[in-house]
Design a protein around this motif. Structure first.
Motif, PDB file in Angstrom:
ATOM      1  N   ILE A  23       0.978  -1.099   0.013  1.00  0.00           N
ATOM      2  CA  ILE A  23      -0.156  -0.096   0.031  1.00  0.00           C
ATOM      3  C   ILE A  23       0.792   1.308  -0.086  1.00  0.00           C
ATOM      4  CG2 ILE A  23      -0.011   0.086   2.610  1.00  0.00           C
ATOM      5  CD1 ILE A  23      -2.938   1.298   2.257  1.00  0.00           C
ATOM      6  N   PRO A  24       0.591   2.250  -0.765  1.00  0.00           N
ATOM      7  CA  PRO A  24       1.359   3.583  -0.566  1.00  0.00           C
ATOM      8  C   PRO A  24       0.951   4.139   0.695  1.00  0.00           C
ATOM      9  CG  PRO A  24      -0.161   3.531  -2.396  1.00  0.00           C
ATOM     10  CD  PRO A  24      -0.551   2.144  -1.684  1.00  0.00           C
ATOM     11  N   LYS A  25       2.462   4.516   1.194  1.00  0.00           N
ATOM     12  CA  LYS A  25       2.715   5.118   2.543  1.00  0.00           C
ATOM     13  C   LYS A  25       1.794   6.359   2.904  1.00  0.00           C
ATOM     14  CE  LYS A  25       6.374   7.094   2.616  1.00  0.00           C
ATOM     15  NZ  LYS A  25       7.986   7.403   2.671  1.00  0.00           N
ATOM     16  N   LEU A  26       1.522   6.561   4.078  1.00  0.00           N
ATOM     17  CA  LEU A  26       0.436   7.548   4.362  1.00  0.00           C
ATOM     18  C   LEU A  26      -0.805   7.469   3.423  1.00  0.00           C
ATOM     19  CD1 LEU A  26       2.830  10.496   5.068  1.00  0.00           C
ATOM     20  CD2 LEU A  26       1.493   9.257   6.620  1.00  0.00           C
ATOM     21  N   SER A  27      -1.481   6.327   3.476  1.00  0.00           N
ATOM     22  CA  SER A  27      -2.678   6.156   2.813  1.00  0.00           C
ATOM     23  C   SER A  27      -3.938   6.407   4.078  1.00  0.00           C
ATOM     24  CB  SER A  27      -2.988   4.945   2.141  1.00  0.00           C
ATOM     25  OG  SER A  27      -1.801   4.671   0.943  1.00  0.00           O
ATOM     26  N   LEU A  28      -3.600   5.826   4.890  1.00  0.00           N
ATOM     27  CA  LEU A  28      -4.716   5.619   6.123  1.00  0.00           C
ATOM     28  C   LEU A  28      -4.623   6.880   7.030  1.00  0.00           C
ATOM     29  CD1 LEU A  28      -4.583   1.908   7.403  1.00  0.00           C
ATOM     30  CD2 LEU A  28      -6.187   3.078   5.795  1.00  0.00           C
ATOM     31  N   GLN A  29      -3.491   7.517   7.158  1.00  0.00           N
ATOM     32  CA  GLN A  29      -3.270   8.662   8.345  1.00  0.00           C
ATOM     33  C   GLN A  29      -3.928   9.931   7.815  1.00  0.00           C
ATOM     34  OE1 GLN A  29      -1.368  11.695   7.792  1.00  0.00           O
ATOM     35  NE2 GLN A  29      -1.915  12.420   9.640  1.00  0.00           N
ATOM     36  N   PRO A  30      -3.971  10.344   6.332  1.00  0.00           N
ATOM     37  CA  PRO A  30      -4.861  11.568   6.165  1.00  0.00           C
ATOM     38  C   PRO A  30      -6.440  11.113   6.146  1.00  0.00           C
ATOM     39  CG  PRO A  30      -3.086  11.089   4.642  1.00  0.00           C
ATOM     40  CD  PRO A  30      -3.223  10.021   5.462  1.00  0.00           C
ATOM     41  N   LEU A  31      -6.692  10.053   6.330  1.00  0.00           N
ATOM     42  CA  LEU A  31      -8.256   9.846   6.334  1.00  0.00           C
ATOM     43  C   LEU A  31      -8.626   9.534   7.725  1.00  0.00           C
ATOM     44  CD1 LEU A  31      -8.612   6.821   3.856  1.00  0.00           C
ATOM     45  CD2 LEU A  31      -8.882   9.470   3.254  1.00  0.00           C
ATOM     46  N   VAL A  32      -7.630   9.370   8.438  1.00  0.00           N
ATOM     47  CA  VAL A  32      -8.065   9.173  10.204  1.00  0.00           C
ATOM     48  C   VAL A  32      -7.974  10.593  10.665  1.00  0.00           C
ATOM     49  CG1 VAL A  32      -6.904   8.421  12.325  1.00  0.00           C
ATOM     50  CG2 VAL A  32      -7.040   6.858  10.532  1.00  0.00           C
ATOM     51  N   GLU A  33      -6.922  11.625  10.292  1.00  0.00           N
ATOM     52  CA  GLU A  33      -6.817  13.051  10.709  1.00  0.00           C
ATOM     53  C   GLU A  33      -8.281  13.726  10.226  1.00  0.00           C
ATOM     54  OE1 GLU A  33      -4.107  16.778   9.666  1.00  0.00           O
ATOM     55  OE2 GLU A  33      -3.509  15.028   8.954  1.00  0.00           O
ATOM     56  N   ASN A  34      -8.713  13.398   9.017  1.00  0.00           N
ATOM     57  CA  ASN A  34      -9.929  14.077   8.662  1.00  0.00           C
ATOM     58  C   ASN A  34     -11.112  13.394   9.857  1.00  0.00           C
ATOM     59  OD1 ASN A  34      -8.858  15.451   6.485  1.00  0.00           O
ATOM     60  ND2 ASN A  34      -9.623  14.230   4.877  1.00  0.00           N
ATOM     61  N   ALA A  35     -11.152  12.234   9.899  1.00  0.00           N
ATOM     62  CA  ALA A  35     -12.243  11.746  10.713  1.00  0.00           C
ATOM     63  C   ALA A  35     -12.157  12.491  12.037  1.00  0.00           C
ATOM     64  CB  ALA A  35     -12.028  10.130  10.923  1.00  0.00           C
ATOM     65  N   ILE A  36     -10.961  12.735  12.630  1.00  0.00           N
ATOM     66  CA  ILE A  36     -10.871  13.285  13.960  1.00  0.00           C
ATOM     67  C   ILE A  36     -11.218  14.876  13.919  1.00  0.00           C
ATOM     68  CG2 ILE A  36      -9.369  14.176  15.881  1.00  0.00           C
ATOM     69  CD1 ILE A  36      -7.622  11.523  15.099  1.00  0.00           C
ATOM     70  N   TYR A  37     -10.613  15.525  12.871  1.00  0.00           N
ATOM     71  CA  TYR A  37     -10.929  17.078  12.704  1.00  0.00           C
ATOM     72  C   TYR A  37     -12.190  17.327  12.368  1.00  0.00           C
ATOM     73  CZ  TYR A  37      -6.041  17.906  14.380  1.00  0.00           C
ATOM     74  OH  TYR A  37      -4.879  18.008  15.173  1.00  0.00           O
ATOM     75  N   HIS A  38     -12.872  16.575  11.215  1.00  0.00           N
ATOM     76  CA  HIS A  38     -13.913  17.037  10.650  1.00  0.00           C
ATOM     77  C   HIS A  38     -15.319  16.310  10.834  1.00  0.00           C
ATOM     78  CE1 HIS A  38     -11.459  19.746   8.205  1.00  0.00           C
ATOM     79  NE2 HIS A  38     -10.735  18.606   7.783  1.00  0.00           N
ATOM     80  N   GLY A  39     -14.862  14.872  11.827  1.00  0.00           N
ATOM     81  CA  GLY A  39     -16.050  14.118  11.907  1.00  0.00           C
ATOM     82  C   GLY A  39     -16.368  14.095  13.526  1.00  0.00           C
ATOM     83  N   LEU A  40     -15.341  13.970  14.340  1.00  0.00           N
ATOM     84  CA  LEU A  40     -15.459  13.815  15.693  1.00  0.00           C
ATOM     85  C   LEU A  40     -15.230  14.859  16.534  1.00  0.00           C
ATOM     86  CD1 LEU A  40     -13.728  10.107  15.663  1.00  0.00           C
ATOM     87  CD2 LEU A  40     -16.277  10.770  15.655  1.00  0.00           C
ATOM     88  N   LYS A  41     -14.496  15.746  16.002  1.00  0.00           N
ATOM     89  CA  LYS A  41     -14.029  17.003  17.281  1.00  0.00           C
ATOM     90  C   LYS A  41     -15.297  17.713  17.401  1.00  0.00           C
ATOM     91  CE  LYS A  41     -10.163  20.028  17.966  1.00  0.00           C
ATOM     92  NZ  LYS A  41      -9.025  20.572  17.345  1.00  0.00           N
ATOM     93  N   THR A  42     -16.113  18.056  16.484  1.00  0.00           N
ATOM     94  CA  THR A  42     -17.353  18.847  16.654  1.00  0.00           C
ATOM     95  C   THR A  42     -18.464  18.097  16.882  1.00  0.00           C
ATOM     96  OG1 THR A  42     -17.890  18.633  14.174  1.00  0.00           O
ATOM     97  CG2 THR A  42     -16.300  20.509  14.451  1.00  0.00           C
ATOM     98  N   LYS A  43     -18.347  16.811  17.127  1.00  0.00           N
ATOM     99  CA  LYS A  43     -19.600  15.944  17.522  1.00  0.00           C
ATOM    100  C   LYS A  43     -20.146  16.598  19.109  1.00  0.00           C
ATOM    101  CE  LYS A  43     -21.121  11.214  17.673  1.00  0.00           C
ATOM    102  NZ  LYS A  43     -20.811   9.950  17.808  1.00  0.00           N
ATOM    103  N   GLY A  44     -19.392  16.930  19.841  1.00  0.00           N
ATOM    104  CA  GLY A  44     -19.699  17.078  21.089  1.00  0.00           C
ATOM    105  C   GLY A  44     -19.883  15.933  22.200  1.00  0.00           C
ATOM    106  N   GLU A  45     -19.532  14.792  21.703  1.00  0.00           N
ATOM    107  CA  GLU A  45     -19.271  13.527  22.528  1.00  0.00           C
ATOM    108  C   GLU A  45     -18.122  12.572  21.868  1.00  0.00           C
ATOM    109  OE1 GLU A  45     -22.508  10.785  22.368  1.00  0.00           O
ATOM    110  OE2 GLU A  45     -23.541  11.983  20.774  1.00  0.00           O
ATOM    111  N   ARG A  46     -17.773  11.732  22.661  1.00  0.00           N
ATOM    112  CA  ARG A  46     -16.706  10.828  22.410  1.00  0.00           C
ATOM    113  C   ARG A  46     -17.354   9.798  21.161  1.00  0.00           C
ATOM    114  NH1 ARG A  46     -13.430   6.897  26.253  1.00  0.00           N
ATOM    115  NH2 ARG A  46     -12.489   9.026  27.064  1.00  0.00           N
ATOM    116  N   GLY A  47     -16.386   9.831  19.984  1.00  0.00           N
ATOM    117  CA  GLY A  47     -16.810   9.258  19.068  1.00  0.00           C
ATOM    118  C   GLY A  47     -16.094   7.854  18.834  1.00  0.00           C
ATOM    119  N   LEU A  48     -16.132   7.057  17.599  1.00  0.00           N
ATOM    120  CA  LEU A  48     -15.372   5.975  17.546  1.00  0.00           C
ATOM    121  C   LEU A  48     -15.040   6.053  15.869  1.00  0.00           C
ATOM    122  CD1 LEU A  48     -14.487   3.147  18.216  1.00  0.00           C
ATOM    123  CD2 LEU A  48     -16.801   2.306  17.347  1.00  0.00           C
ATOM    124  N   ILE A  49     -13.465   5.663  15.948  1.00  0.00           N
ATOM    125  CA  ILE A  49     -13.207   5.344  14.570  1.00  0.00           C
ATOM    126  C   ILE A  49     -12.568   3.672  14.336  1.00  0.00           C
ATOM    127  CG2 ILE A  49     -10.893   5.868  13.129  1.00  0.00           C
ATOM    128  CD1 ILE A  49     -10.695   8.672  14.393  1.00  0.00           C
TER     129      ILE A  49
END
Length: 609
Positions: free
Chosen positions: A487-513
């Motif tokens: 797999i190309p290096k750094l394929s998962l990390q950008p997606l995980v970063e987006n999930a944290i900053y754009h999906g869970l950080k503004t949710k208001g409660e603990r989420g799951l990845i």
């Protein structure tokens, strides 16, 4: 070998026209000869197969006619049994001479009337239990011979009074209006319907010509070759009267009858290429319907076809001579012109174009040559663009690897943990940061195995979880057999970063990845899922704009992952984004399956060594 060189030297010294004549004339002669033989054989087989199919169809029609005749006779016998019962109801068992005479006239009249309803039945005879004989026809002979022949006793021995019994085809001078004609007889025991008392025996007679008439069809050229054979191998019906009641003596016919005695399917046999014998089963009477066709008659048109083929062959040979002369002029000049341009390409000049004068194969070759040159030019241009894009992606990857803000924030987190005397957590964070950058840098190599990508992503998640303990938690669900996938290096990390900053950080409660992987046929799908705020349809369209050309890219990280996967694995692989507002987002990464059970084609260093 010497002879071969001499022939080749002689052939290569010929003109193009002579080569055409030398090659094509023998080919045409041989081909036409083969065509004549093969076409004659095919035509002959076609005629035989068509004749066989016609015989099978005609045999089915004949069997249906015979079945209709026998069934009508059985219906007639049932009707006569009923009428005889009614007649006995109207007359006493013990009758006077006057009553007996009236009974006889009534019986003869009733038999004649019922027979008039069934044209197939030629005569009927009733023999009562006292041996009195009643016929539907005026008796010309001594019918008492029927008693002495034992026919009624043979019928009674069958035991089943409700069923009809068929006697073999025979020629006799009793129970028949015409002793010279063979007859087929159906017998049935007549009993009192109410009491079961036996009144006598009833016999229905059908003449052999009635059966043989069903073997004749106006649209069949071999109509006289149909005949019926019973289980005794005796001909019971045939348009040829001399064959009736004679045994089958032909060895081939006997062998075919014997081999099909237990079969119900139609069988066909070709005997020495002279006769075609077809046997069809008639189970209703345990008979066989035979057809014998003369193959010479069937294939009489094959000779005409052969002569026509020879005539066409000579015509084609003459036309080929004229065509060779014409082709030597029409074909040779364009070929020479095309050859000159091919030599220029061999010298390294890719900016040539062959003229297209015709729409034939020569013109097609010229168009294909021009298309090939154009494609080579386009490939060279695309290669240059691809190399430029690759350098841009690598530069973007190097830039993303540094991530100064991530490094500063992580170091700041380590400092705060030390200040709070949370030394163990500080050590873990420091170790995770070091492992993360060890894999990120990885000597500039782009492809790593999935196991290393997961470790790097886990280190990143550990650091981010230390910074945002109340924002998310994560789960890794990667089967062991898929961890060697390249797999190309750094394929998962950008997606995980987006999930944290754009999906869970503004949710208001603990989420799951959740990071998982599944194999579907020859592909492996990596999934990064979160239960964050999700995206609206408009946001999802903007996030997926990397799939369309000439669109402004919203996420450089996601776009980089998509383009690097397509660059290394092909256009059919890449990212697919699914999201529903308020429920979460899922990103699928599709890569080739490859050898997931063993080591993938990745350098040892990229395996963590």
């Amino acid at each position: 070998m010497k002879i071969k060189r001499i022939i080749w030297k002689w052939f290569s010294g010929m003109t193009f026209k002579s080569k055409l004549l030398t090659v094509f004339i023998p080919l045409i002669v041989v081909s036409l000869s083969i065509l004549g033989v093969v076409s004659s054989e095919i035509f002959s087989r076609s005629l035989i197969n068509r004749s066989v199919n016609d015989v099978i169809d005609q045999s089915s029609l004949i069997i249906n006619k015979l079945d209709s005749i026998t069934k009508n006779m059985e219906i007639c016998s049932n009707m006569l049994v009923t009428d005889v019962n009614r007649l006995y109801d109207n007359f006493p068992i013990e009758r006077t001479a006057v009553e007996e005479n009236q009974f006889r006239l009534t019986m003869q009249s009733r038999l004649a009337i019922d027979l008039s309803l069934f044209a197939e039945t030629d005569a009927a005879v009733f023999i009562d239990s006292n041996g009195k004989i009643y016929t539907s026809y005026p008796a010309r002979n001594d019918e008492s011979e029927a008693i002495r022949s034992g026919v009624p006793e043979e019928l009674l021995k069958q035991g089943n009074y409700g069923s009809a019994y068929w006697f073999p085809m025979q020629k006799r001078n009793y129970m028949t209006p015409n002793p010279d004609v063979p007859v087929l007889t159906l017998g049935k025991v007549v009993i009192n319907i109410n009491t079961g008392e036996r009144y006598g025996t009833l016999f229905l007679i059908i003449k052999e010509p009635t059966l043989s008439a069903s073997l004749v069809s106006g649209n069949n050229i071999n109509q006289k070759n149909y005949f019926l054979v019973d289980e005794r191998r005796i001909i019971v019906a045939s348009p040829d009267k001399e064959q009736v009641l004679t045994p089958i003596t032909n060895p081939t016919e006997l062998a075919l009858l014997k081999s099909t005695s237990e079969q119900t399917e139609t069988a066909t046999r070709n005997t020495d290429g002279k006769r075609l014998i077809t046997v069809t089963d008639y189970p209703g009477m345990q008979w066989k319907l035979l057809n014998v066709a003369d193959l010479d008659v069937l294939t009489k048109d094959v000779g005409k076809n052969t002569k026509l083929t020879i005539l066409i062959g000579f015509t084609c040979l003459l036309l080929s001579l004229l065509g060779a002369h014409f082709l030597s002029k029409v074909v040779l000049n364009p070929l020479q012109d095309l050859t000159k341009r091919m030599r220029r390409v061999m010298d390294g000049n890719l900016y040539v174009e062959a003229p297209v004068h015709t729409n034939d194969e020569i013109g097609l070759i010229s168009r294909v040559f021009n298309s090939m040159i154009k494609q080579i030019q386009e490939l060279l241009q695309n290669k240059e663009k691809e190399q430029k894009r690759k350098r841009e992606y690598e530069l973007a990857l190097i830039t993303s690897q540094v991530k100064p803000h991530f490094l500063y924030n992580t170091l700041d987190t380590i400092y705060i943990l030390n200040d709070m005397d949370r030394n163990q957590e500080a050590r873990d964070t420091t170790k995770a940061l070091a492992d993360f950058y060890r894999v990120v840098l990885s000597k500039g190599r782009e492809l790593i195995i999935l196991d290393q990508e997961i470790k790097m992503t886990t280190d990143y998640l550990s650091i981010m979880q230390m910074r945002y303990p109340d924002v998310f938690q994560y789960e890794i669900r990667i089967p062991q057999e898929l961890r060697n996938t390249p797999i190309p290096k750094l394929s998962l990390q950008p997606l995980v970063e987006n999930a944290i900053y754009h999906g869970l950080k503004t949710k208001g409660e603990r989420g799951l990845i959740v990071i998982s992987a599944v194999k579907e046929k020859a592909k492996i799908i990596l999934r990064v899922e979160d239960d964050g705020v999700g995206m609206s349809e408009e946001q999802l369209k903007e996030a997926c704009c990397f799939q369309e050309e000439d669109k402004v890219v919203k996420s450089i990280g996601v776009y980089s992952v998509q383009e690097r996967i397509k660059l290394y694995f092909g256009a059919k692989y890449g990212l697919t984004i699914f999201s529903e507002e308020g429920k979460g987002t899922r990103v699928d990464i599709t890569v080739p399956g490859g050898k997931t059970g063993g080591k993938a084609d990745v350098p040892d260093y990229d395996r963590g060594r």
